[in-house]
Design an enzyme around this catalytic site. Sequence first.
Site, PDB file in Angstrom:
ATOM      1  N   LYS A 144       1.067  -0.726   0.099  1.00  0.00           N
ATOM      2  CA  LYS A 144       0.012  -0.120  -0.338  1.00  0.00           C
ATOM      3  C   LYS A 144       0.903   1.121  -0.186  1.00  0.00           C
ATOM      4  O   LYS A 144       0.468   1.715  -1.049  1.00  0.00           O
ATOM      5  CB  LYS A 144      -0.739   0.011   1.007  1.00  0.00           C
ATOM      6  CG  LYS A 144      -1.783  -1.291   1.196  1.00  0.00           C
ATOM      7  CD  LYS A 144      -2.432  -1.067   2.616  1.00  0.00           C
ATOM      8  CE  LYS A 144      -2.045  -0.958   4.000  1.00  0.00           C
ATOM      9  NZ  LYS A 144      -1.394  -2.474   4.250  1.00  0.00           N
ATOM     10  N   THR A 145       1.813   0.943   0.644  1.00  0.00           N
ATOM     11  CA  THR A 145       2.311   2.398   0.830  1.00  0.00           C
ATOM     12  C   THR A 145       3.900   2.501  -0.665  1.00  0.00           C
ATOM     13  O   THR A 145       3.712   4.169  -0.739  1.00  0.00           O
ATOM     14  CB  THR A 145       3.830   2.711   1.955  1.00  0.00           C
ATOM     15  OG1 THR A 145       3.141   2.367   3.326  1.00  0.00           O
ATOM     16  CG2 THR A 145       4.861   3.716   2.455  1.00  0.00           C
TER      17      THR A 145
ATOM     18  N   ASP B 253      -2.354   8.112   3.292  1.00  0.00           N
ATOM     19  CA  ASP B 253      -1.451   6.203   4.003  1.00  0.00           C
ATOM     20  C   ASP B 253      -2.036   5.775   5.242  1.00  0.00           C
ATOM     21  O   ASP B 253      -2.803   6.841   6.043  1.00  0.00           O
ATOM     22  CB  ASP B 253      -0.013   6.179   3.974  1.00  0.00           C
ATOM     23  CG  ASP B 253       0.323   4.694   3.972  1.00  0.00           C
ATOM     24  OD1 ASP B 253      -0.217   4.490   3.839  1.00  0.00           O
ATOM     25  OD2 ASP B 253       1.462   4.615   4.120  1.00  0.00           O
ATOM     26  N   GLU B 254      -2.194   5.038   5.356  1.00  0.00           N
ATOM     27  CA  GLU B 254      -2.871   4.706   6.699  1.00  0.00           C
ATOM     28  C   GLU B 254      -4.159   5.361   7.714  1.00  0.00           C
ATOM     29  O   GLU B 254      -4.402   5.752   8.322  1.00  0.00           O
ATOM     30  CB  GLU B 254      -1.531   4.812   7.755  1.00  0.00           C
ATOM     31  CG  GLU B 254      -0.163   4.073   8.153  1.00  0.00           C
ATOM     32  CD  GLU B 254      -0.225   2.635   8.303  1.00  0.00           C
ATOM     33  OE1 GLU B 254      -1.040   2.314   8.179  1.00  0.00           O
ATOM     34  OE2 GLU B 254       0.994   2.538   8.505  1.00  0.00           O
TER      35      GLU B 254
ATOM     36  N   GLN C   8      -5.017  -3.169  10.820  1.00  0.00           N
ATOM     37  CA  GLN C   8      -4.473  -2.106  11.859  1.00  0.00           C
ATOM     38  C   GLN C   8      -4.399  -1.073  12.005  1.00  0.00           C
ATOM     39  O   GLN C   8      -4.237  -0.252  12.246  1.00  0.00           O
ATOM     40  CB  GLN C   8      -3.118  -1.967  10.488  1.00  0.00           C
ATOM     41  CG  GLN C   8      -2.839  -3.529  10.614  1.00  0.00           C
ATOM     42  CD  GLN C   8      -1.628  -3.388   8.932  1.00  0.00           C
ATOM     43  OE1 GLN C   8      -0.896  -2.420   9.774  1.00  0.00           O
ATOM     44  NE2 GLN C   8      -2.030  -3.377   7.697  1.00  0.00           N
TER      45      GLN C   8
ATOM     46  N   ARG D  45       4.766  -7.295  11.029  1.00  0.00           N
ATOM     47  CA  ARG D  45       6.140  -6.562  10.865  1.00  0.00           C
ATOM     48  C   ARG D  45       7.525  -6.759  10.231  1.00  0.00           C
ATOM     49  O   ARG D  45       8.383  -6.781   9.847  1.00  0.00           O
ATOM     50  CB  ARG D  45       6.669  -5.381  12.100  1.00  0.00           C
ATOM     51  CG  ARG D  45       5.916  -4.483  12.578  1.00  0.00           C
ATOM     52  CD  ARG D  45       5.083  -3.844  11.773  1.00  0.00           C
ATOM     53  NE  ARG D  45       3.390  -3.878  11.287  1.00  0.00           N
ATOM     54  CZ  ARG D  45       3.210  -3.805   9.811  1.00  0.00           C
ATOM     55  NH1 ARG D  45       3.921  -2.763   9.216  1.00  0.00           N
ATOM     56  NH2 ARG D  45       2.058  -4.183   9.781  1.00  0.00           N
TER      57      ARG D  45
HETATM   58  P1  ATP Z   1       1.634  -2.219   5.824  1.00  0.00           P
HETATM   59  O1  ATP Z   1       0.168  -2.296   5.769  1.00  0.00           O
HETATM   60  O2  ATP Z   1       2.161  -3.414   6.416  1.00  0.00           O
HETATM   61  O3  ATP Z   1       1.612  -0.920   6.226  1.00  0.00           O
HETATM   62  P2  ATP Z   1       2.063  -2.057   3.287  1.00  0.00           P
HETATM   63  O4  ATP Z   1       0.785  -2.638   2.722  1.00  0.00           O
HETATM   64  O5  ATP Z   1       2.172  -0.287   3.207  1.00  0.00           O
HETATM   65  O6  ATP Z   1       2.162  -2.830   5.200  1.00  0.00           O
HETATM   66  P3  ATP Z   1       4.094  -1.801   1.589  1.00  0.00           P
HETATM   67  O7  ATP Z   1       5.197  -1.256   2.713  1.00  0.00           O
HETATM   68  O8  ATP Z   1       4.420  -1.124   0.567  1.00  0.00           O
HETATM   69  O9  ATP Z   1       3.251  -2.452   2.312  1.00  0.00           O
HETATM   70  O10 ATP Z   1       5.103  -3.191   1.270  1.00  0.00           O
HETATM   71  C1  ATP Z   1       5.499  -3.805   1.709  1.00  0.00           C
HETATM   72  C2  ATP Z   1       7.009  -4.760   1.344  1.00  0.00           C
HETATM   73  O11 ATP Z   1       6.831  -4.973   0.083  1.00  0.00           O
HETATM   74  C3  ATP Z   1       8.016  -3.671   1.240  1.00  0.00           C
HETATM   75  O12 ATP Z   1       9.376  -3.786   1.537  1.00  0.00           O
HETATM   76  C4  ATP Z   1       7.614  -2.698  -0.573  1.00  0.00           C
HETATM   77  O13 ATP Z   1       8.652  -2.888  -0.877  1.00  0.00           O
HETATM   78  C5  ATP Z   1       7.546  -4.267  -1.023  1.00  0.00           C
HETATM   79  N1  ATP Z   1       6.592  -4.781  -2.138  1.00  0.00           N
HETATM   80  C6  ATP Z   1       5.457  -4.535  -2.607  1.00  0.00           C
HETATM   81  N2  ATP Z   1       5.076  -4.906  -3.387  1.00  0.00           N
HETATM   82  C7  ATP Z   1       5.975  -4.903  -4.582  1.00  0.00           C
HETATM   83  C8  ATP Z   1       5.866  -5.782  -5.512  1.00  0.00           C
HETATM   84  N3  ATP Z   1       5.308  -5.674  -6.560  1.00  0.00           N
HETATM   85  N4  ATP Z   1       7.362  -6.362  -6.161  1.00  0.00           N
HETATM   86  C9  ATP Z   1       8.385  -6.631  -5.062  1.00  0.00           C
HETATM   87  N5  ATP Z   1       8.169  -5.962  -3.233  1.00  0.00           N
HETATM   88  C10 ATP Z   1       7.408  -5.340  -3.268  1.00  0.00           C
HETATM   89 MG    MG Z   2       1.974   0.355   5.016  1.00  0.00          MG
END
Ligand code: ATP
Ligand code: MG
Length: 756
Positions: free
Chosen positions: A55-56, A241-242, A272, A617
Amino acid sequence: MSQGFFDDDALFDTVTSRPQRDPSRLLADLTEPQRQAVTHPGGPILVVAGAGSGKTRVLTRRVAYLLEVDHVAPWEILAITFTNKAADEMKRRVNELVGGRSDRMWVQTFHSACLRMLRAHSDVLGYQAGFSIYDTDEGRAEVERIMKELHIDIKGNKPRSVLSAISAAKNAMLTPETYVEVNADPKREMVAEVFQRYESTLRRANAMDFDDLLLNAVRMLQVSDDVRDRYQQQFRHILVDEFQDTNGVQSEFVTILGGYHHNVFVVGDADQSIYRFRAADVRNILLFSERHPGATTILLEENFRSTQTILDAANAVISRNESRIPKNLFTHKGHGEKIRLFAADDEYDEGRWVVQELQRFRNELNIPWRDIAVFYRTNAQSRVLEEQCIRSGVPYRVIAGLRFYDRKEVKDVLAYARLIVNPRDDAAARRVINEPRRGVGAAAQSKIQNYASDRNLSFAEAIGSGAMAGLTGKAARGAEQFDELMSELRALANDLTPGEIIAEIAARSGIMKELLDDGSEEARSRVENLGELANAASEYENLLEFLERLALTADSDQLDSEAGVVSLMTLHVAKGLEFPAVVITGLEEGVFPHVRAMDNQAELEEERRLAYVGITRAMRHLTLTHAWSRTQWGRRVDSLTSRFWNEVPEELVHDVSARPPLRRSTFAELDYGFTGRDSEFTSGRAFGTGSAQEASRSGADLLGLESGDRVHHDRFGDGTVTSVTGEGEKQRAFVRFDETGSEKQLVLSISPLRRI
Ligand code: ATP
Ligand code: MG
């Protein structure tokens, strides 16, 4: 440590080094649903997805895409992140991509975005430029003062809970009047009365609290067509975000700002949502489509962060929550290591074992310190872990409240600085009017307060009228001196840099002299702190900017990805972060889930979401620990294993704790007073090897000590026994030592203790 978008380094570097930028690079390593979100043509969009699904990353990538491909100007973008640190990081990336133009992009936290708008336009609400921001302690102090003024019993009604009631009311966008209308019982009427006065006190002081920043920004957008039109038109794209942790006011802020272009892009995960206690409302996600008609929803289901084992554990735990929409997260990362469990005897045993685990990560698995984190439910749990890290030489950093800025001398100097910027800042004035001493004691201060209240002035403003307020002699002179000092500092502030102003405050206020005269080791370190404060200030353009940054810094802003240290933090602070190896400690009923949540279904579900956040995490290694007994509120209590621990399916875990001798080895450790290297008790040699006979015995267990007895300890000096528990060799006493004022728990049979 990483924050989701850090690994985009390579991408951005490639992009900047190419003369011909190729936008497809922005999309190449995304999944189909991620790509859809990044390239969304416009209109409101909600990306809902589990932890670690990108997402981020998608949000950051979309910002780059808007700038690169859609040619949106940087200042037309408002991106809201959860911490200043995340905001800085995003700005840096985007800067690399589009150069200096990104300076004009708004990448902010909710609070800093609101503050930025208020700084420019708060006159429409009747505030003056340079208004102060009161922190929670200052807000509470005001509430307490008001309650005393109104003769409200502050034992029966704690100022802290009255302030939270006020805060909740503000977050529900209620005024003191509408607050009682909702439901008029005597308690609410009391709160409303305090609320009313609190509002006018802050007004007079030209100050806002944290809730006001959000609320006033929304009010400003509501009352002023000009301001609203300006920002609605400026922000062609708003990204958040969040989103699950936004409260009603924040959601309203987003809705109003998006009211013209309707390009509102939010990402979040209902599982979350962990800030209910700060009025976060997960319904903001659920109602997004209603509030933003025509919204597109995108689901991301692939997790890129964790192993399947970690993900299965997280899914198993969160699935116990009844009020949730089931999700289906999967990963291609494989099963990886099992989750390691360790049941310790007590928190010392736990701390010691955790440190061994950290050493294992590093020495056997080659994971650098910075990629390791330890989480716990409450801040207080860090102390024992810290002691053990220090003992074993494991470098660590506690990511917690702003310790440095909490130091007394630092706060004092900052209070002067605040008064320079906002001459009506009451909280600051009360703090330093008599600091260092100038004869303006409590009686004189209440005269000033009365004078101020009668004339509808702020306390700070009334200081200059000391004589008229009835001050005489020393107090009158002191108030006058203070008033002159402030005029002098304000004049200086026009020409000096923030660092220089801090130094001048320390010198001219007399704070520095007092410390130098003291000459003790402690005073010397305080002097150094002030030097450090001046250094920190010198990084800013102006004093106001420095003060603002301090007021709005969040805990996880302190994370330093460069430093080669283990990060210790509460589960709340861990949100949004990821680490290759994670240890979650204190999995006990009453600790985690927290005792306050135990008999309330909604709170228990929030605790479970916190467990889900913690588990997710971890990228590759996850270890969970609990202690069979723990000191809480100064008393040792036996604990039950946390329900969250039990909810992790057995096939996913490897219990490494079944080693009977450990139960004994910890007995010596209980006596945590003896942690110095020089102590014969530190080695725990006798107990560690299972033979109690070899331990040095003191015989203090035979003294028949009782609560109230006075004792002398060879190392800690004299003290008073506050309680005694247990019997025979295991008898323990709590002793409060005179010199340090702290209470220590001692195992009497080995403590060098005698009666005095
Ligand atoms: P959270 O809910 O914990 O905030 P999030 O959904 O924001 O998590 P991110 O932190 O954006 O998730 O991504 C998690 C990890 O996966 C990061 O290291 C990110 O770089 C990696 N990632 C996300 N999408 C891809 C992708 N398509 N290919 C490879 N790595 C990815
Ligand atoms: Mg995130």
